[in-house]
Design a protein around this motif. Structure first.
Motif, mmCIF file in Angstrom:
data_model
loop_
_atom_site.group_PDB
_atom_site.id
_atom_site.type_symbol
_atom_site.label_atom_id
_atom_site.label_comp_id
_atom_site.label_asym_id
_atom_site.label_seq_id
_atom_site.Cartn_x
_atom_site.Cartn_y
_atom_site.Cartn_z
ATOM 1 N N UNK A 33 0.827 -1.210 0.000
ATOM 2 C CA UNK A 33 0.000 0.000 0.000
ATOM 3 C C UNK A 33 0.862 1.262 0.000
ATOM 4 N N UNK A 34 1.960 1.216 0.728
ATOM 5 C CA UNK A 34 2.878 2.358 0.751
ATOM 6 C C UNK A 34 3.393 2.671 -0.647
ATOM 7 N N UNK A 35 3.562 1.627 -1.462
ATOM 8 C CA UNK A 35 4.058 1.801 -2.827
ATOM 9 C C UNK A 35 2.940 2.140 -3.810
ATOM 10 N N UNK A 36 1.716 2.271 -3.308
ATOM 11 C CA UNK A 36 0.612 2.717 -4.144
ATOM 12 C C UNK A 36 -0.100 1.629 -4.914
ATOM 13 N N UNK A 37 0.172 0.367 -4.590
ATOM 14 C CA UNK A 37 -0.468 -0.746 -5.292
ATOM 15 C C UNK A 37 -1.591 -1.341 -4.449
ATOM 16 N N UNK A 38 -2.460 -2.087 -5.106
ATOM 17 C CA UNK A 38 -3.553 -2.799 -4.439
ATOM 18 C C UNK A 38 -3.092 -4.227 -4.172
ATOM 19 N N UNK A 39 -3.086 -4.678 -2.915
ATOM 20 C CA UNK A 39 -2.748 -6.073 -2.647
ATOM 21 C C UNK A 39 -3.895 -6.996 -3.065
ATOM 22 N N UNK A 40 -3.571 -8.005 -3.874
ATOM 23 C CA UNK A 40 -4.505 -9.074 -4.232
ATOM 24 C C UNK A 40 -3.911 -10.347 -3.655
ATOM 25 N N UNK A 41 -4.517 -10.866 -2.604
ATOM 26 C CA UNK A 41 -3.855 -11.836 -1.741
ATOM 27 C C UNK A 41 -4.506 -13.209 -1.852
ATOM 28 N N UNK A 42 -3.663 -14.235 -1.980
ATOM 29 C CA UNK A 42 -4.115 -15.622 -2.022
ATOM 30 C C UNK A 42 -3.745 -16.305 -0.716
ATOM 31 N N UNK A 43 -4.764 -16.839 -0.006
ATOM 32 C CA UNK A 43 -4.473 -17.612 1.195
ATOM 33 C C UNK A 43 -4.358 -19.078 0.859
ATOM 34 N N UNK A 44 -3.999 -19.842 1.883
ATOM 35 C CA UNK A 44 -3.984 -19.463 3.264
ATOM 36 C C UNK A 44 -5.372 -19.520 3.901
ATOM 37 N N UNK A 45 -5.370 -19.754 5.231
ATOM 38 C CA UNK A 45 -6.645 -19.808 5.932
ATOM 39 C C UNK A 45 -7.132 -18.403 6.263
ATOM 40 N N UNK A 46 -8.385 -18.317 6.741
ATOM 41 C CA UNK A 46 -9.006 -17.006 6.875
ATOM 42 C C UNK A 46 -8.444 -16.187 8.025
ATOM 43 N N UNK A 47 -7.650 -16.796 8.889
ATOM 44 C CA UNK A 47 -7.030 -15.997 9.947
ATOM 45 C C UNK A 47 -6.059 -14.970 9.377
ATOM 46 N N UNK A 48 -5.583 -15.172 8.145
ATOM 47 C CA UNK A 48 -4.638 -14.209 7.565
ATOM 48 C C UNK A 48 -5.281 -12.848 7.345
ATOM 49 N N UNK A 49 -6.615 -12.801 7.341
ATOM 50 C CA UNK A 49 -7.283 -11.508 7.174
ATOM 51 C C UNK A 49 -7.059 -10.597 8.378
ATOM 52 N N UNK A 50 -6.676 -11.179 9.515
ATOM 53 C CA UNK A 50 -6.382 -10.354 10.692
ATOM 54 C C UNK A 50 -5.143 -9.487 10.437
ATOM 55 N N UNK A 51 -3.992 -10.072 10.096
ATOM 56 C CA UNK A 51 -2.840 -9.212 9.806
ATOM 57 C C UNK A 51 -2.999 -8.399 8.521
ATOM 58 N N UNK A 52 -3.785 -8.898 7.570
ATOM 59 C CA UNK A 52 -4.043 -8.084 6.376
ATOM 60 C C UNK A 52 -4.735 -6.790 6.788
ATOM 61 N N UNK A 53 -5.760 -6.910 7.623
ATOM 62 C CA UNK A 53 -6.470 -5.716 8.093
ATOM 63 C C UNK A 53 -5.549 -4.809 8.898
ATOM 64 N N UNK A 54 -4.679 -5.402 9.707
ATOM 65 C CA UNK A 54 -3.703 -4.589 10.447
ATOM 66 C C UNK A 54 -2.816 -3.801 9.490
ATOM 67 N N UNK A 55 -2.498 -4.409 8.364
ATOM 68 C CA UNK A 55 -1.646 -3.749 7.381
ATOM 69 C C UNK A 55 -2.300 -2.558 6.705
ATOM 70 N N UNK A 56 -3.600 -2.370 6.947
ATOM 71 C CA UNK A 56 -4.339 -1.241 6.368
ATOM 72 C C UNK A 56 -4.566 -0.129 7.388
#
Length: 330
Positions: free
Chosen positions: A129-152
């Motif tokens: 996000x800092x570099x101005x791009x949109x992350x399109x993320x492949x999991x992985x289990x749904x718990x990864x959405x916790x740190x993804x949200x933290x990253x926002x």
């Protein structure tokens, strides 16, 4: 190192040249054979595809750590490079030049080490996000959405749209607060997460009544699969609040079990491919999608490979409409 679909010349004995075709079956399996960026400091893209091969949050059927690798492999079948994808129904080309999409590899997760893995995921998302791009993320289990949200967390207020058979609002089953049944509750505790919409809920025992009560107390919009089908695509989209920024999290089990057997918690009564993708198209057209993930693909449970193909095509379709909306807004 970079690779791509573009043809280039190679030189053989005495200056003979050939045009490299770079067919889907050849080369390195990046997502849809898009160029690879190994260093996020050098990232220059509209969308950065990130894998998160992590399934420590799963309490029963594991294996979605293999999702990103298999989705990448299948996605090469759909590589089109700068030519993009022509949609005859819309008479439009999606993801064609000058769109820039890169595969940034995987978050540096360490299985068994939840804090380190979550830190690595959060770092990757925030750097993209800092570099101005949109992350399109492949999991992985749904718990990864916790740190993804933290990253926002530096984005200001973010509205979360979840497409899932399950509510994912468990608090701490067995004392585990960071499992794949808890991401929506954990996100509700983050200051930068604003409204939530949860679409596709269904199935006996998918969540406890007290979890539903907690989600309702947060004022999350809860739309069951049956209600969504009754409302239709436009009716569902009308329930999504207008917001400056959307983070969309897609659990592959939002699709009907007939389309997505390759997951740890498949459930009958889910969405068709067209219905789900029409919702995603509507979300892309409604507002600014700053991040999305697609999680819970466990390829070993689907010997046909259909689940990974549905995942790859869903990602490409959503990416195309997100960037088409940006193009039209310029």
């Amino acid at each position: 190192m970079e690779i791509g679909n573009m043809e280039f010349k190679i030189y053989i004995n005495g200056g003979i040249t050939m045009e490299r075709v770079n067919m889907p079956i050849t080369g390195i399996c990046s997502f849809a054979k898009y160029p690879i960026c190994e260093n996020l400091e050098n990232l220059d893209a509209d969308i950065a595809v990130l894998g998160v091969p992590y399934d420590t949050g799963v309490g029963f059927l594991t294996g979605c750590r293999f999702g990103p690798r298999r989705i990448r492999e299948v996605s090469t079948h759909y590589s089109r490079g700068d030519a993009g994808f022509y949609d005859p129904e819309r008479d439009e080309v999606f993801l064609g030049a000058p769109v820039k999409i890169v595969d940034v590899g995987d978050a540096d997760v360490v299985h068994g080490d939840i804090p380190k893995s979550f830190d690595a995921i959060e770092y990757a998302v925030s750097k993209i996000r800092e570099k101005g791009a949109i992350p399109a993320i492949m999991g992985g289990d749904h718990s990864i959405s916790i740190p993804i949200a933290r990253g926002l967390k530096n984005e200001g207020k973010v509205t979360v749209i979840q497409l899932d058979a399950h509510l994912d609002w468990s608090d701490a089953p067995g004392g585990q607060t960071l499992g794949n049944g808890s991401p929506m509750r954990r996100m509700s505790e983050m200051d930068h997460i604003d409204e939530m919409v949860q679409i596709g809920l269904r199935g006996l025992g998918s969540s406890r009544k007290e979890d539903y009560d907690a989600a309702k107390a947060y004022n999350s919009q809860l739309i069951s699969a049956k209600e969504a089908i009754r409302l239709g695509v436009e009716g569902v989209l009308d329930r999504i609040p207008v917001a400056d920024k959307y983070y969309v999290t897609i659990d592959i089990d939002c699709f009907d079990i007939s389309l997505a057997t390759g997951t740890g918690s498949p459930s009958p009564g889910g969405f068709s491919y067209d219905f789900l993708n029409d919702i995603l198209i509507g979300i892309a057209e409604k507002g600014n999608v700053i991040c999305f993930d697609l999680v819970e693909v466990a390829p070993q449970y689907d010997p046909t490979g259909a689940t990974t193909r549905v995942a790859a095509m869903t990602m490409l379709n959503f990416m195309g409409h997100i960037l088409k909306k940006q193009e039209k807004n310029q």
